[in-house]
Structure formats: C-alpha cells, structure tokens
Design a protein around this motif. Sequence first.
Motif, short mmCIF file in Angstrom:
data_model
loop_
_atom_site.label_atom_id
_atom_site.label_comp_id
_atom_site.label_asym_id
_atom_site.label_seq_id
_atom_site.Cartn_x
_atom_site.Cartn_y
_atom_site.Cartn_z
N LEU A 1 0.83 -1.21 0.00
CA LEU A 1 0.00 0.00 0.00
C LEU A 1 0.86 1.26 0.00
O LEU A 1 0.54 2.23 -0.68
N ARG A 2 1.96 1.20 0.75
CA ARG A 2 2.85 2.37 0.79
C ARG A 2 3.44 2.66 -0.59
O ARG A 2 3.58 3.82 -0.99
N LYS A 3 3.77 1.61 -1.31
CA LYS A 3 4.26 1.81 -2.68
C LYS A 3 3.16 2.33 -3.60
O LYS A 3 3.43 3.10 -4.53
N ARG A 4 1.92 1.91 -3.34
CA ARG A 4 0.80 2.25 -4.21
C ARG A 4 0.38 3.71 -4.07
O ARG A 4 0.16 4.40 -5.06
N ILE A 5 0.25 4.19 -2.82
CA ILE A 5 -0.27 5.55 -2.62
C ILE A 5 0.79 6.52 -2.09
O ILE A 5 0.47 7.66 -1.72
N GLY A 6 2.04 6.07 -2.05
CA GLY A 6 3.08 6.94 -1.52
C GLY A 6 3.11 6.88 -0.01
O GLY A 6 2.79 5.85 0.59
N ARG A 7 3.49 7.98 0.62
CA ARG A 7 3.58 7.98 2.08
C ARG A 7 2.22 7.65 2.72
O ARG A 7 1.17 7.97 2.17
N ILE A 8 2.29 7.01 3.88
CA ILE A 8 1.05 6.63 4.58
C ILE A 8 1.02 7.23 5.98
O ILE A 8 0.42 6.68 6.89
N ASP A 9 1.69 8.38 6.13
CA ASP A 9 1.72 9.05 7.43
C ASP A 9 2.42 8.16 8.46
O ASP A 9 2.00 8.06 9.61
N GLY A 10 3.52 7.53 8.00
CA GLY A 10 4.19 6.52 8.81
C GLY A 10 4.72 7.03 10.14
O GLY A 10 4.63 6.35 11.16
N LYS A 11 5.30 8.24 10.15
CA LYS A 11 5.86 8.78 11.39
C LYS A 11 4.79 8.98 12.44
O LYS A 11 4.98 8.65 13.63
N ARG A 12 3.64 9.47 12.00
CA ARG A 12 2.52 9.70 12.92
C ARG A 12 1.98 8.37 13.45
O ARG A 12 1.66 8.23 14.63
N ILE A 13 1.88 7.37 12.57
CA ILE A 13 1.40 6.04 12.97
C ILE A 13 2.37 5.41 13.96
O ILE A 13 1.95 4.87 15.00
N LEU A 14 3.66 5.48 13.67
CA LEU A 14 4.67 4.88 14.56
C LEU A 14 4.67 5.55 15.94
O LEU A 14 4.73 4.86 16.97
N ASN A 15 4.59 6.88 15.95
CA ASN A 15 4.56 7.61 17.22
C ASN A 15 3.36 7.18 18.07
O ASN A 15 3.47 6.95 19.28
N SER A 16 2.21 7.04 17.42
CA SER A 16 1.00 6.61 18.11
C SER A 16 1.15 5.19 18.66
O SER A 16 0.80 4.90 19.80
N HIS A 17 1.71 4.30 17.85
CA HIS A 17 1.86 2.90 18.24
C HIS A 17 2.83 2.74 19.42
O HIS A 17 2.61 1.90 20.31
N LEU A 18 3.90 3.54 19.44
CA LEU A 18 4.85 3.46 20.56
C LEU A 18 4.18 3.87 21.88
O LEU A 18 4.44 3.26 22.93
N LYS A 19 3.33 4.86 21.82
CA LYS A 19 2.60 5.28 23.02
C LYS A 19 1.65 4.17 23.48
O LYS A 19 1.50 3.92 24.69
N VAL A 20 1.03 3.51 22.53
CA VAL A 20 0.12 2.40 22.86
C VAL A 20 0.89 1.26 23.53
O VAL A 20 0.43 0.69 24.54
N LEU A 21 2.05 0.92 22.98
CA LEU A 21 2.85 -0.16 23.55
C LEU A 21 3.25 0.15 24.99
O LEU A 21 3.16 -0.71 25.89
N PHE A 22 3.69 1.38 25.23
CA PHE A 22 4.11 1.76 26.57
C PHE A 22 2.92 1.76 27.54
O PHE A 22 3.00 1.22 28.65
N ALA A 23 1.80 2.35 27.13
CA ALA A 23 0.64 2.44 28.01
C ALA A 23 0.05 1.07 28.32
O ALA A 23 -0.51 0.86 29.41
N SER A 24 0.17 0.13 27.39
CA SER A 24 -0.41 -1.21 27.60
C SER A 24 0.30 -1.98 28.71
O SER A 24 -0.27 -2.94 29.26
N SER A 25 1.52 -1.60 29.04
CA SER A 25 2.25 -2.29 30.11
C SER A 25 1.58 -2.10 31.47
O SER A 25 1.85 -2.85 32.42
#
Length: 540
Positions: A446-470
């Motif tokens: 999908l990233r190749k198909r539509i270009g950027r997928i807001d990856g930095k924003r997604i990664l930042n959000s996911h890291l917060k989720v991982l930490f909070a889930s502990s």
Amino acid sequence: MESQGKSLAAQGQVEKGIAGAAGIVAFGTLISRILGFIRDMILANLFGATIAADAFYVAFRIPNILRELFAEGSMSAAFIPVFTEYLSKKSRSEAKELASAAFTTLLLLLCIVVAFGIFFSPLLIRLIAPGFVDDPHKFSLTVSMTRIMFPFLLFISLAALAMGILNSTRRFAPPALASGVFNVVSILFVFGFTPLLPEPVYGAAIGVALGGLAQFLIQVPALYQEGFPLSFRRPIRPLHPGVVQMGRLLLPTTLGLSVTQINVLVNTLLASYLVAGSVTYLYFGMRLIHFPLGIFAVALSTAILPTLSAQAARGETEGLRQTFSFGLRLVFFITFPAMMGLILFRIPIVHLLFEHGEFGRVATLGTANAVLFYSIGLWAFAGIRIVVPVFYSLQDTKTPVKIGLVAVVANIILNLILMGPLQHGGLALATSLSAILNFSLLLLILRKRIGRIDGKRILNSHLKVLFASSTLLPASLWLNAHEMWLSAGDWLLKAALLSIAIVVSAASYFLIQASLKSEEFYFILNLIKSRLTKRSQTPR
C-alpha cells in the motif's frame, strides 16, 4: 495556508463522521457480542466439550464463516464502492435499479448454491473434518446440522446486501442492531426447542437458520424509509452493468477477506485429528478474539469504507491517506490493549464465562490456551480490516488475493510444524503468525501504491500504545494470584474481581495515554464531550 487550514478542518469533519458512525456500529456490535456470549454460555452449559458440541461447532463453522465473509466483509466491500459511485455520479433512480438488480441476482444464485450445499453436505464435512468419518454418529450428526443451517447463507447474504445499501446512505444503526436480533432468535430456539427434540443440539442449529432470516427482515423497514425497497427484477434481461462490476469485485474480494477464515477451516480440519474437545477449544477461543475484533475493528472498517470509496471516486488521494492513517491509529489504540487483556486475563475470563455444567476445568485450560495464541495476532487481524478496504476503495481486488494466498500457504506450513508440540494451541499460533505476515505485506505494498502513509505519525501513536499497555500487568498479577480460579463457585465475587481488574487496567491505560498527550485519546475524549454537549442542548 488558508486552503490548508480548510483542508485540515474538512478532514477533521470526515474523521468525526467516521468515528460517530463507528460508534453506532460498535454499539450494535457490542449488543450482538454480549448476546452471542450468552448463547455460547448456554451451549457450553448444555453440551460442554462433548461429541455433540464438536459436531455443532464444525457444522456451524460453515455458516459462521459465511457470516463473517458476507455480513462483515466481501459483500459490503464489493457492493459499497459501486453503489456509492452510482449515488455520487448518477441519479438516485439508477442507484435504486442497481439495488433491485443486485437483489434479484443474489437471490437466484444463492438459492442454487444452498440447494447444492444441502445435497453435498456429507462431502463437505468429509473435506473440513475428515477426522469425524471414523465416528458414524458424530459424522451423521454434523451432516444433519449442516443441512439445517445451510439456508443461513441465503439469509445472511440478503442481510449483507441490505447493510451495504443502508451504510452507503450513512444509515448505520439498523444493520448494526440486526446482528443482535440473530442472537436473540438463536437463544430463544435453544431454550424453546432443545428439550423437545430427540437430539437436543438440533435446536441450536434451527436457531442459527431462523436467526439469519430475522437479521434480514429487521432491516427491510429501513430500506423502505430510505427509498430502496428490494424489488424482484425480471432475470431474463441482460445483467445490470453495476451487477457485472460488483461481480468482478466480489470473488477476489471474498478471497482477499477470507484468508483468516480459510486458516480457521484448515485449523478445524487438523483439529479433527486431535483429542476430543480440540475443535470446541478453538471455537470458543476465536469467539473471545472476535469480541474486541468485531466491536472495534469491524465497526471501524464498516464505517470507513463508504468514506474511502467516496474519496477514491473523487480522486482525493491525500484525503484517502489521512483517512487510512486515522483508521489504523484508532484501531490499534483500542485493539492492542484488548490483546494484552485477553492474554493476561484469559483463564479468569474463560473460567467465569464458560466453566459451568458440562464445561469443566480441562476445557477451560484448553480454551485459555487457544485464546493465548490467537490473541498474539489480534492487532494484525484488526489491521487487515483497515488496510484491505483501502485496496477495495481503489477497486484493486487482486493484491489482497495474492497476499492472502501467501498467508494461507504460510499458515498450512506453520500448522504442520506447530500442531505436534503445541496441539490445538499450535494451530491458533499459526493463524496469528500468518495474519501478521498478511498485514505486513499489505502495508508495504500500500505504501508503494499511494506513496507515504503518514508513517511517522502512525509509529509515534503505536509506541505510546505499547508503553501504556504495560499498565495492565500489575492488575493481572493481582487477579491471577487468587486460587478461586481453580474451582467452581463464588461467581459474583469472581465477576466483581475480574471487573475491578479490567476497570483499573483500562483507567491506567487511558491515564498514561493522557499524560503522553495521545492524539487518539484526546480525539475520543473531545468527541464524547461534543456528543454530550449536543445532547444537553437538544430541546426535550
């Protein structure tokens, strides 16, 4: 700058609309899942992990898979983009004609399929549960219930068509509540017919078939209100071009969304060779996984598809990227802590819900083991529900199929490797690992198909989720330390303790997210505040 501000404001309204629609679908799905658990608790109490239970769950596997493919998947994914295009670019009367043509084609086609399915049920059971063939009673019972439940395919497909029409017109509530009606009818027939039948488990099978019919009929009044009554169109005419377009999307869409279900079927086939009860353990384990998956991932997927389709039809690539990013961040924000909760609280949850009557301690541990390994892939199951509709909104049905086939092959190989040392747990783990592979490959393409997928924003959000889930760990250690989970009784106390542990875990998770200034947390919080403000200002 001004145009950029307007664009951000417009996207904000789009996201609020999606979240609001997802909330409606999630509420309806929550009601349905609760009723579904009540039905499962009744069945577990009546039949436990016996031969009758294994026979029912294998027979039910067919309509249940069809329900997830059609009611929660391919029918909407094939119908909504085409129907939305008619609503956006053509007249409402042409859209109405398309709805009637789709209804007629579906009705005629599925009547034939159901007739063949009923006739060839013995062959079908030999294929999906060959281990049952050596037990004539078990095999015969499974075949009979498959025949009783096969008309469910017709009813649930018509219900899915009705859902596609209503969702395209942004009418989300009736379809969301319709699945709850299915469970109500199923429960009534378990209570009403089980004591009267020579083979009690047949009551559950009858309830499934009639529940599917009720799920369709309950949506009919809403279709009339929206101006889309499903009238029968003379089939001798050439196929409607919109139906042809749907047909081109439907088969690959079904294959693309069916990867998990194909994996579940493979699991059922292999589990039929394992010790008695293995099929039941996998069924109940997947039912618990479907609770958060259905409420959050399927609800958001259902709500997001019409928006993605409209953006794709208008050529709004940037809006499509942002909508996808929003959906993926929001679904991960909810499903990852749900995954952690299922892993950490699995034994208390299974014990409290199912360990009654014929469902004993061995069945609890077997089911909890399935929950553990299925839960590992929950985030990937949810992610697939968000990434696949993006391909379908672009009317690309081939890519998900190709990646899906890779995942199926991987699942079969992993099954054969893991089922020896881990038994049914290995089958569940293989399904999770293949889902992770499926999601990862789709995201890369999908990233190749539509270009950027807001990856930095997604990664930042996911890291917060991982930490909070502990933060779920302390409550789980406290809960599992109690010896009461080893024996029956004290059900109210156990329910209270489990509820306290879940509430404390959820509160800790959201507090950490708030302290980290999580974008998704404040979006949900502001959305709730906005809804409450509107309600308080509404004249009574």
